[in-house]
Design a protein around this motif. Structure first.
Motif, PDB file in Angstrom:
ATOM      1  N   ILE A   1       5.783  -9.006   3.850  1.00 21.51           N
ATOM      2  CA  ILE A   1       7.179  -8.877   4.242  1.00 21.51           C
ATOM      3  C   ILE A   1       7.840  -7.966   3.214  1.00 21.51           C
ATOM      4  O   ILE A   1       7.712  -8.187   2.013  1.00 21.51           O
ATOM      5  N   GLY A   2       8.542  -6.960   3.670  1.00 18.09           N
ATOM      6  CA  GLY A   2       9.096  -6.035   2.696  1.00 18.09           C
ATOM      7  C   GLY A   2      10.393  -5.384   3.116  1.00 18.09           C
ATOM      8  O   GLY A   2      10.754  -5.368   4.298  1.00 18.09           O
ATOM      9  N   LEU A   3      11.085  -4.873   2.131  1.00 22.18           N
ATOM     10  CA  LEU A   3      12.301  -4.074   2.288  1.00 22.18           C
ATOM     11  C   LEU A   3      12.601  -3.447   0.929  1.00 22.18           C
ATOM     12  O   LEU A   3      11.774  -3.546   0.015  1.00 22.18           O
ATOM     13  N   CYS A   4      13.740  -2.800   0.797  1.00 27.22           N
ATOM     14  CA  CYS A   4      14.123  -2.272  -0.513  1.00 27.22           C
ATOM     15  C   CYS A   4      14.170  -3.410  -1.512  1.00 27.22           C
ATOM     16  O   CYS A   4      14.755  -4.457  -1.241  1.00 27.22           O
ATOM     17  N   ASN A   5      13.570  -3.217  -2.675  1.00 26.60           N
ATOM     18  CA  ASN A   5      13.507  -4.274  -3.679  1.00 26.60           C
ATOM     19  C   ASN A   5      14.758  -4.362  -4.541  1.00 26.60           C
ATOM     20  O   ASN A   5      14.831  -5.211  -5.436  1.00 26.60           O
TER      21      ASN A   5
ATOM     22  N   CYS B   1      10.778   6.251  -4.569  1.00 22.54           N
ATOM     23  CA  CYS B   1      10.682   4.816  -4.295  1.00 22.54           C
ATOM     24  C   CYS B   1       9.224   4.370  -4.265  1.00 22.54           C
ATOM     25  O   CYS B   1       8.440   4.830  -3.427  1.00 22.54           O
ATOM     26  N   PRO B   2       8.813   3.470  -5.155  1.00 19.28           N
ATOM     27  CA  PRO B   2       7.410   3.048  -5.202  1.00 19.28           C
ATOM     28  C   PRO B   2       7.036   2.045  -4.118  1.00 19.28           C
ATOM     29  O   PRO B   2       5.869   1.678  -3.984  1.00 19.28           O
ATOM     30  N   TYR B   3       8.014   1.627  -3.323  1.00 15.66           N
ATOM     31  CA  TYR B   3       7.760   0.634  -2.277  1.00 15.66           C
ATOM     32  C   TYR B   3       7.831   1.214  -0.859  1.00 15.66           C
ATOM     33  O   TYR B   3       7.680   0.493   0.115  1.00 15.66           O
ATOM     34  N   GLY B   4       8.082   2.507  -0.756  1.00 14.90           N
ATOM     35  CA  GLY B   4       8.142   3.142   0.559  1.00 14.90           C
ATOM     36  C   GLY B   4       9.249   2.584   1.426  1.00 14.90           C
ATOM     37  O   GLY B   4       9.081   2.433   2.642  1.00 14.90           O
ATOM     38  N   ALA B   5      10.397   2.270   0.817  1.00 20.87           N
ATOM     39  CA  ALA B   5      11.462   1.557   1.527  1.00 20.87           C
ATOM     40  C   ALA B   5      12.580   2.462   2.037  1.00 20.87           C
ATOM     41  O   ALA B   5      13.620   1.969   2.462  1.00 20.87           O
ATOM     42  N   ARG B   6      12.378   3.773   2.002  1.00 23.24           N
ATOM     43  CA  ARG B   6      13.411   4.711   2.434  1.00 23.24           C
ATOM     44  C   ARG B   6      12.858   5.685   3.471  1.00 23.24           C
ATOM     45  O   ARG B   6      11.667   5.967   3.503  1.00 23.24           O
TER      46      ARG B   6
ATOM     47  N   ASP C   1      18.252   6.541   4.743  1.00 24.26           N
ATOM     48  CA  ASP C   1      18.659   5.203   5.137  1.00 24.26           C
ATOM     49  C   ASP C   1      17.727   4.181   4.498  1.00 24.26           C
ATOM     50  O   ASP C   1      16.563   4.493   4.201  1.00 24.26           O
ATOM     51  N   LYS C   2      18.229   2.966   4.274  1.00 23.24           N
ATOM     52  CA  LYS C   2      17.458   1.920   3.620  1.00 23.24           C
ATOM     53  C   LYS C   2      18.173   0.582   3.778  1.00 23.24           C
ATOM     54  O   LYS C   2      19.329   0.531   4.205  1.00 23.24           O
ATOM     55  N   CYS C   3      17.505  -0.480   3.371  1.00 27.40           N
ATOM     56  CA  CYS C   3      18.123  -1.800   3.346  1.00 27.40           C
ATOM     57  C   CYS C   3      19.222  -1.835   2.293  1.00 27.40           C
ATOM     58  O   CYS C   3      19.057  -1.335   1.177  1.00 27.40           O
ATOM     59  N   THR C   4      20.341  -2.470   2.655  1.00 25.68           N
ATOM     60  CA  THR C   4      21.461  -2.629   1.730  1.00 25.68           C
ATOM     61  C   THR C   4      21.772  -4.106   1.489  1.00 25.68           C
ATOM     62  O   THR C   4      22.843  -4.435   0.979  1.00 25.68           O
ATOM     63  N   PHE C   5      20.826  -4.988   1.875  1.00 25.22           N
ATOM     64  CA  PHE C   5      21.103  -6.430   1.899  1.00 25.22           C
ATOM     65  C   PHE C   5      22.238  -6.723   2.880  1.00 25.22           C
ATOM     66  O   PHE C   5      22.970  -7.692   2.727  1.00 25.22           O
ATOM     67  N   CYS C   6      22.389  -5.849   3.895  1.00 24.16           N
ATOM     68  CA  CYS C   6      23.489  -5.980   4.860  1.00 24.16           C
ATOM     69  C   CYS C   6      24.820  -6.058   4.128  1.00 24.16           C
ATOM     70  O   CYS C   6      25.547  -7.063   4.200  1.00 24.16           O
ATOM     71  N   GLU C   7      25.138  -5.001   3.410  1.00 20.03           N
ATOM     72  CA  GLU C   7      26.313  -4.956   2.545  1.00 20.03           C
ATOM     73  C   GLU C   7      27.585  -5.434   3.246  1.00 20.03           C
ATOM     74  O   GLU C   7      28.345  -6.236   2.703  1.00 20.03           O
TER      75      GLU C   7
END
Length: 243
Positions: free
Chosen positions: A56-60, A101-106, A116-122
């Motif tokens: 399970i992954g997203l921006c860290n 990004c070392p997690y490939g999240a963008r 674009d990326k995860c923002t923790f649903c800002e």
């Protein structure tokens, strides 16, 4: 000010992808793009036994984000609440942060040509709501909250139950995303998807050379395209070296 983090409970994830679909619906993302993912891995042997789980992954939302450091226009920045965000007005779509990004999240959103990326649903957390993926998860495998609040569930998962980030001795940006589960499953994820360090220094050198042209009236999109082309060349050279 809260400092937000997220924990994934691997023992609870059933791989239904409800979180991924909720994220796409919340942010109206293209069908082939996502801010988060659920990937089945295994079964494979590990030093701790046979493992099979979901990555399970997203921006860290790292404490020391390499994407912020490598963004040539300061479009990517670290917010006070711990989230790593993108100012779309400043983003030129050069792709530096994607490489960094070392997690490939963008990724580049092909509609607006911006990162674009995860923002923790800002927007949701500003309204006191949970991120869409957390709210939608049917098994409560995603735990979100304030890492500095000792009474929060996410604090207890990290500091009392031992949830851990995915990091290595070479690449440790101090993520604010953690994993809880069997040692063999966490090892499998860390071994299969270890964060990778990528060099984008050439791209930043190009930006320092050409950025005055933007002030002088040249198109930022043209310069961004040139930097992106340089990134592709660099990526190809790295691939040949790896082979």
């Amino acid at each position: 000010m809260a400092k937000y983090g997220m924990v994934f409970d691997l023992d609870k994830c059933i791989g239904c992808h409800a979180c991924v679909m909720a994220c796409r619906a919340e942010w109206e993302l293209p069908a082939d793009k996502s801010r988060c993912w659920v990937k089945p891995i295994g079964p494979e042997n590990t030093p701790y036994g046979l493992a099979s789980t979901f990555y399970i992954g997203l921006c860290n939302q790292c404490e020391e984000p390499s994407c912020v450091k490598e963004c040539p226009t300061t479009a990517t920045y670290k917010a006070d609440n711990g989230a790593v965000l993108v100012n779309k007005e400043l983003c030129i779509g050069c792709g530096n942060c994607i490489i960094a990004c070392p997690y490939g999240a963008r990724y580049i959103n092909e509609i607006d040509k911006k990162v674009d990326k995860c923002t923790f649903c800002e927007g949701r957390i500003q309204r006191g709501e949970q991120p869409a993926c957390v709210k939608t998860c049917p098994t409560n495998a995603r735990i979100f909250g304030d890492l500095e609040n000792k009474n929060s569930a996410v604090y207890k998962k990290v500091y009392e139950e031992g949830a851990v980030p995915i990091a290595t001795a070479r690449v440790n940006l101090h993520p604010n995303v953690f994993y809880l589960g069997k040692e063999r499953d966490i090892h499998l994820i860390a071994d299969s998807y270890a964060p990778a360090k990528n060099d984008v220094s050439i791209s930043n050198q190009l930006w320092r050379i050409f950025s005055p042209l933007v002030v002088g009236g040249a198109s930022a999109s043209i310069i961004a395209a040139f930097i992106a082309f340089a990134n592709q060349i660099r990526k190809g050279e790295q691939t040949e070296e790896d082979e």
